[in-house]
Motif scaffolding. Structure first.
Motif, PDB file in Angstrom:
ATOM      1  N   ARG A 286       0.847  -1.200   0.000  1.00  0.00           N
ATOM      2  CA  ARG A 286       0.000   0.000   0.000  1.00  0.00           C
ATOM      3  C   ARG A 286       0.878   1.243   0.000  1.00  0.00           C
ATOM      4  O   ARG A 286       1.863   1.304   0.729  1.00  0.00           O
ATOM      5  N   VAL A 287       0.512   2.204  -0.822  1.00  0.00           N
ATOM      6  CA  VAL A 287       1.287   3.438  -0.915  1.00  0.00           C
ATOM      7  C   VAL A 287       0.456   4.565  -0.299  1.00  0.00           C
ATOM      8  O   VAL A 287      -0.740   4.694  -0.576  1.00  0.00           O
ATOM      9  N   GLN A 288       1.097   5.387   0.528  1.00  0.00           N
ATOM     10  CA  GLN A 288       0.349   6.470   1.179  1.00  0.00           C
ATOM     11  C   GLN A 288      -0.125   7.500   0.161  1.00  0.00           C
ATOM     12  O   GLN A 288       0.554   7.806  -0.817  1.00  0.00           O
TER      13      GLN A 288
ATOM     14  N   MET B 126      -5.223  11.472  -6.143  1.00  0.00           N
ATOM     15  CA  MET B 126      -5.072  10.044  -6.414  1.00  0.00           C
ATOM     16  C   MET B 126      -4.924   9.299  -5.102  1.00  0.00           C
ATOM     17  O   MET B 126      -4.236   9.766  -4.192  1.00  0.00           O
ATOM     18  N   THR B 127      -5.580   8.140  -4.990  1.00  0.00           N
ATOM     19  CA  THR B 127      -5.473   7.379  -3.750  1.00  0.00           C
ATOM     20  C   THR B 127      -5.572   5.893  -4.045  1.00  0.00           C
ATOM     21  O   THR B 127      -6.189   5.498  -5.039  1.00  0.00           O
TER      22      THR B 127
ATOM     23  N   VAL C 258      -7.500   5.026  -7.454  1.00  0.00           N
ATOM     24  CA  VAL C 258      -8.541   5.869  -8.046  1.00  0.00           C
ATOM     25  C   VAL C 258      -7.930   7.235  -8.329  1.00  0.00           C
ATOM     26  O   VAL C 258      -7.235   7.802  -7.476  1.00  0.00           O
ATOM     27  N   ILE C 259      -8.143   7.746  -9.544  1.00  0.00           N
ATOM     28  CA  ILE C 259      -7.656   9.086  -9.906  1.00  0.00           C
ATOM     29  C   ILE C 259      -8.882   9.955 -10.178  1.00  0.00           C
ATOM     30  O   ILE C 259      -9.745   9.579 -10.984  1.00  0.00           O
ATOM     31  N   PHE C 260      -8.965  11.076  -9.474  1.00  0.00           N
ATOM     32  CA  PHE C 260     -10.073  11.998  -9.706  1.00  0.00           C
ATOM     33  C   PHE C 260      -9.652  13.040 -10.728  1.00  0.00           C
ATOM     34  O   PHE C 260      -8.606  13.679 -10.572  1.00  0.00           O
ATOM     35  N   VAL C 261     -10.468  13.198 -11.783  1.00  0.00           N
ATOM     36  CA  VAL C 261     -10.121  14.123 -12.865  1.00  0.00           C
ATOM     37  C   VAL C 261     -11.335  14.997 -13.194  1.00  0.00           C
ATOM     38  O   VAL C 261     -12.443  14.727 -12.722  1.00  0.00           O
ATOM     39  N   ASN C 262     -11.108  16.007 -14.019  1.00  0.00           N
ATOM     40  CA  ASN C 262     -12.230  16.878 -14.383  1.00  0.00           C
ATOM     41  C   ASN C 262     -13.107  16.264 -15.477  1.00  0.00           C
ATOM     42  O   ASN C 262     -14.286  16.543 -15.569  1.00  0.00           O
TER      43      ASN C 262
ATOM     44  N   ILE D 233      -8.750   3.310 -11.652  1.00  0.00           N
ATOM     45  CA  ILE D 233     -10.158   3.667 -11.840  1.00  0.00           C
ATOM     46  C   ILE D 233     -10.190   5.185 -11.964  1.00  0.00           C
ATOM     47  O   ILE D 233      -9.630   5.892 -11.128  1.00  0.00           O
ATOM     48  N   ILE D 234     -10.794   5.662 -13.037  1.00  0.00           N
ATOM     49  CA  ILE D 234     -10.829   7.107 -13.260  1.00  0.00           C
ATOM     50  C   ILE D 234     -12.215   7.628 -12.865  1.00  0.00           C
ATOM     51  O   ILE D 234     -13.224   7.125 -13.357  1.00  0.00           O
ATOM     52  N   ARG D 235     -12.246   8.602 -11.943  1.00  0.00           N
ATOM     53  CA  ARG D 235     -13.524   9.156 -11.506  1.00  0.00           C
ATOM     54  C   ARG D 235     -13.565  10.638 -11.844  1.00  0.00           C
ATOM     55  O   ARG D 235     -12.544  11.316 -11.762  1.00  0.00           O
ATOM     56  N   GLU D 236     -14.760  11.106 -12.128  1.00  0.00           N
ATOM     57  CA  GLU D 236     -14.901  12.527 -12.463  1.00  0.00           C
ATOM     58  C   GLU D 236     -15.309  13.316 -11.244  1.00  0.00           C
ATOM     59  O   GLU D 236     -16.099  12.856 -10.424  1.00  0.00           O
ATOM     60  N   ARG D 237     -14.710  14.508 -11.095  1.00  0.00           N
ATOM     61  CA  ARG D 237     -15.189  15.401 -10.054  1.00  0.00           C
ATOM     62  C   ARG D 237     -15.398  16.743 -10.702  1.00  0.00           C
ATOM     63  O   ARG D 237     -14.504  17.288 -11.333  1.00  0.00           O
ATOM     64  N   LYS D 238     -16.597  17.246 -10.574  1.00  0.00           N
ATOM     65  CA  LYS D 238     -16.898  18.521 -11.260  1.00  0.00           C
ATOM     66  C   LYS D 238     -16.033  19.636 -10.674  1.00  0.00           C
ATOM     67  O   LYS D 238     -15.763  19.668  -9.490  1.00  0.00           O
TER      68      LYS D 238
END
Length: 440
Positions: A355-357, A387-388, A398-402, A433-438
């Motif tokens: 696991r990476v912090q 990213m987490t 999971v990477i949060f992107v626009n 996993i790519i997630r969108e965040r407005k």
């Protein structure tokens, strides 16, 4: 925890593939650069309620005469009995109950595996109700009416399927012993490797009771640790059609890999690596397992000081979709470097659960973005917020992107390489996993 396996068995033209596709839906994600991932998927991941399972379509070759049909169905039923936790026995309301159905049904009943009797092509429940009752004569419980083509009744059927997951000893399979599946084409020396490891480790072979699958489980102890080796060599069926044999070995590989943490692909050094090898190991890659490529019979190869690196390059080229795989040159005959196999297995197991912090991940991400600008499309540029790591086996991020659409496969691959540069993660796949965040 290994996922349950559900197999579909039935006569030709009762709609096995239609049912398979209806359940697998569009969810079959085909990775563009995994070879051998063709239209005729034999297996797919299905989730229903809180359950995930692997669905297998045993069908395939459509025989011409009725005796051939029965023979082919017996073989399908045997595959299902060997590998599946639950069997869907598919019949056709329009053709009615045939003799072949009854004969295969006897085999399935005797297997002691949970069997669901599903009657297909019932696209009008009132109209075909009486015809469905006819199937009570098989004596394996209530027929479940469905229409795979119109997707009717599938929910009720799946409710019945998942009820059986708790009956089987699925919950108890949570073993602390890591599972190592030995996979590869026939005659590359899979069983010899296990026998040699056994010989060197002087261990009592425990053929684990209750595994009715073809794969033979052997627990080997090395330096005080136990490893469960799952051998897919299993039974050799004589004079099978080549295509069917291939299908059979793929189904068997799926069921072994499903239960393993690491897959060891064995290659014959003299034959070299082939498309079929890529197909086989593609299953483990799809499943996010650790992968080790063991080049066997290395003692038979004439060598100079470049042999290893040339051979490694060739393997890397054909198996380009698993750049993270570890490669080991061994000989089951002489035992050369076999002990090293355990070192590599231990390393891969460790990497699979690393696991990476989050803080460190975001530093790597920020630096990566500064070095190589994210892609843009029509003036809109991809922004990466955060990213987490969310799970292990395989390590999943999971990477949060626009805007998900802007996240090209190649940029994900670039970030993966940066993470591997920092932490290695040798031998294990990484999932993103790519997630969108407005934007705020």
């Amino acid at each position: 925890m290994s996922k349950p396996i559900v197999a579909i068995v039935g006569r030709p033209n009762v709609g096995k593939s239609t049912l398979f596709n209806a359940l697998a839906g569009e969810k079959i994600s085909i990775v563009k650069d995994t070879p051998g991932v063709t239209r005729d998927r034999i297996y797919a991941d299905v989730s229903w309620l809180d359950y995930n399972f692997t669905l297998i379509d045993t069908g395939g070759i459509e025989p011409d005469s009725s005796d051939m049909i029965l023979k082919s169905m017996r073989e399908q039923a045997q595959i299902a009995i060997d590998t599946a936790d639950v069997i869907i026995f598919l019949t056709d309301v329009r053709q009615g109950l045939l003799d072949a159905d009854a004969k295969v049904c006897d085999m399935l009943r005797r297997s002691g595996k949970p069997v669901l009797l599903v009657v297909n092509k019932v696209d009008n429940f009132d109209k075909f109700l009486m015809d469905t009752y006819e199937f009570y004569n098989l004596g394996i419980g209530d027929p479940i009416p469905v229409s795979a083509a119109s997707k009717l009744g599938l929910g009720d059927m799946l409710d019945e399927v998942v009820k059986h997951f708790n009956d089987t000893a699925l919950g108890e399979e949570e073993d602390e012993i890591p599972g190592i599946a030995i996979i590869g084409k026939p005659n590359v020396g899979k069983s010899s490797i296990i026998n040699k490891l056994l010989g060197e480790n002087r261990v009592i072979v425990s053929d684990i009771a209750g595994t009715t699958r073809d794969a033979i489980d052997t627990v080997i102890r090395h330096n005080g640790n136990d490893y469960n080796f799952i051998d897919t060599a299993g039974l050799r069926r004589k004079n099978k059609v080549k295509e069917e044999l291939e299908r059979y070995s793929i189904i068997r590989t799926v069921s072994a890999v499903e239960r393993a943490d690491i897959a060891v692909l064995v290659i014959d050094a003299k034959e070299g690596v082939s498309e079929q090898d890529a197909k086989i190991v593609g299953i483990a890659h799809d499943r996010g397992k650790g992968i080790i490529v063991a080049v066997n019979k290395w003692d038979d190869v004439e060598k100079n000081n470049k042999t290893v690196s040339e051979y490694t390059n060739k393997v890397r080229q054909i198996l380009s979709f698993i750049p993270y795989a570890e490669i080991l040159f061994i000989s089951a005959k002489t035992g050369q470097r076999l002990a090293k196999l355990f070192d590599i297995i231990d390393m891969v197991l460790e990497n699979q659960t690393m696991r990476v912090q989050t803080g460190v991940l975001n530093e790597i991400m920020t630096e990566a973005v500064a070095l190589q600008q994210p892609p843009s499309d029509r003036g809109r540029r991809l922004k990466l917020y955060y990213m987490t790591q969310v799970s292990v086996k395989p390590p999943t991020f999971v990477i949060f992107v626009n805007d998900k659409e802007l996240m090209h496969f190649s940029y994900t691959r670039y970030l993966e390489n940066r993470i591997r540069d920092a932490f290695g993660f040798k031998g294990t796949a990484l999932r993103f996993i790519i997630r969108e965040r407005k934007e705020k």
